[in-house]
Design a protein around this motif. Structure first.
Motif, PDB file in Angstrom:
ATOM      1  N   LEU A 105       0.742  -1.359   0.133  1.00  0.00           N
ATOM      2  CA  LEU A 105       0.095  -0.146  -0.070  1.00  0.00           C
ATOM      3  C   LEU A 105       0.842   1.418  -0.173  1.00  0.00           C
ATOM      4  N   SER A 106       2.114   1.277   0.620  1.00  0.00           N
ATOM      5  CA  SER A 106       2.860   2.367   0.738  1.00  0.00           C
ATOM      6  C   SER A 106       3.492   2.766  -0.824  1.00  0.00           C
ATOM      7  N   ALA A 107       4.008   1.435  -1.288  1.00  0.00           N
ATOM      8  CA  ALA A 107       4.801   1.686  -2.480  1.00  0.00           C
ATOM      9  C   ALA A 107       3.876   1.747  -3.698  1.00  0.00           C
ATOM     10  N   LEU A 108       2.840   1.046  -3.831  1.00  0.00           N
ATOM     11  CA  LEU A 108       1.809   0.562  -4.801  1.00  0.00           C
ATOM     12  C   LEU A 108       0.612   1.477  -4.696  1.00  0.00           C
ATOM     13  N   TRP A 119       8.893  -2.742  -0.522  1.00  0.00           N
ATOM     14  CA  TRP A 119       9.863  -2.185   0.449  1.00  0.00           C
ATOM     15  C   TRP A 119      10.990  -1.322  -0.198  1.00  0.00           C
ATOM     16  N   ALA A 120      11.742  -1.808  -1.209  1.00  0.00           N
ATOM     17  CA  ALA A 120      12.803  -1.283  -1.793  1.00  0.00           C
ATOM     18  C   ALA A 120      12.516   0.144  -2.154  1.00  0.00           C
ATOM     19  N   TYR A 121      11.317   0.087  -2.922  1.00  0.00           N
ATOM     20  CA  TYR A 121      10.904   1.351  -3.763  1.00  0.00           C
ATOM     21  C   TYR A 121      10.661   2.484  -2.748  1.00  0.00           C
ATOM     22  N   ARG A 136       9.164  -0.170  -8.698  1.00  0.00           N
ATOM     23  CA  ARG A 136       7.728  -0.065  -8.455  1.00  0.00           C
ATOM     24  C   ARG A 136       6.886  -1.145  -9.388  1.00  0.00           C
ATOM     25  N   GLN A 137       7.379  -0.842 -10.817  1.00  0.00           N
ATOM     26  CA  GLN A 137       6.740  -1.600 -11.753  1.00  0.00           C
ATOM     27  C   GLN A 137       7.224  -3.197 -11.777  1.00  0.00           C
ATOM     28  N   LYS A 189       4.011  -5.863 -11.494  1.00  0.00           N
ATOM     29  CA  LYS A 189       4.225  -7.099 -12.342  1.00  0.00           C
ATOM     30  C   LYS A 189       4.062  -8.480 -11.698  1.00  0.00           C
ATOM     31  N   LEU A 190       4.712  -8.436 -10.573  1.00  0.00           N
ATOM     32  CA  LEU A 190       4.614  -9.691  -9.706  1.00  0.00           C
ATOM     33  C   LEU A 190       3.337  -9.844  -9.207  1.00  0.00           C
ATOM     34  N   ALA A 191       2.688  -8.548  -8.568  1.00  0.00           N
ATOM     35  CA  ALA A 191       1.274  -8.598  -8.157  1.00  0.00           C
ATOM     36  C   ALA A 191       0.268  -8.973  -9.069  1.00  0.00           C
ATOM     37  N   ASP A 192       0.508  -8.527 -10.475  1.00  0.00           N
ATOM     38  CA  ASP A 192      -0.550  -8.935 -11.388  1.00  0.00           C
ATOM     39  C   ASP A 192      -0.681 -10.645 -11.673  1.00  0.00           C
ATOM     40  N   GLY A 193       0.214 -11.284 -11.164  1.00  0.00           N
ATOM     41  CA  GLY A 193       0.215 -12.900 -11.371  1.00  0.00           C
ATOM     42  C   GLY A 193      -0.814 -13.189 -10.382  1.00  0.00           C
ATOM     43  N   PHE A 194      -1.301 -12.453  -9.467  1.00  0.00           N
ATOM     44  CA  PHE A 194      -2.114 -12.969  -8.571  1.00  0.00           C
ATOM     45  C   PHE A 194      -3.582 -12.886  -8.936  1.00  0.00           C
TER      46      PHE A 194
END
Length: 162
Positions: free
Chosen positions: A37-40, A134-136, A146-147, A151-156
């Protein structure tokens, strides 16, 4: 001799410093949700299936699993063998307090393979989402980081077998 020196140094700093404390399912879920939520931000629709998967699957994965310090980034360049036996593990940049079974899933994912248990494979992906988010937020606030998390979250977003 070196082992004794390391043990003494760790005692002086209070133990092995960990990158993430994922010692319980609740900690895993809250840290990942907070980082995402912080990063995205809202992150589009991708975060809803990710959070749903965590809430329904993470408690099962933690049930009965021993918790300990894991390396989090095992690959052949981090291992030193002697006489065919593993002697040293190098590169402890992001050790985590987490289920010990997560180590294998992370190592397989980094090597380009899937865990035989699909949920552990997804857990490894969640860890990578957490790391990038976290890194972002804390270290590399560049859009590419961030992207990668998005992209990894889109896999869900694909249908999940219950």
């Amino acid at each position: 001799m070196l082992t004794a020196q390391c043990r003494e140094a760790l005692r002086d700093v209070g133990g092995i410093p960990i990158f993430f404390d994922l010692s319980s399912g609740d900690r895993m879920i809250s840290q990942t949700e907070s980082a995402c939520l912080s990063a995205l931000g809202s992150g589009g629709q991708a975060l809803r299936p990710l959070f749903h998967w965590m809430e329904t699957r993470i408690p099962r994965l933690y049930a009965g699993q021993p918790i300990g310090i894991i390396h989090g980034y095992l690959n052949v360049s981090n291992l030193i063998t002697e006489g065919g036996d593993l002697r040293y593990i190098l590169g402890w940049q992001r050790p985590m307090l987490a289920p010990l079974a997560l180590e294998q899933a992370l190592a397989l994912r980094l090597a380009g393979y899937e865990s035989e248990d699909g949920d552990w494979g997804k857990f490894a992906t969640v860890c990578h989402i957490l790391w990038h988010a976290w890194a972002y937020t804390h270290v590399l606030p560049i859009e590419g980081v961030r992207q990668t998390a998005l992209k990894l979250a889109d896999g869900f977003a694909s249908p999940l077998a219950e």
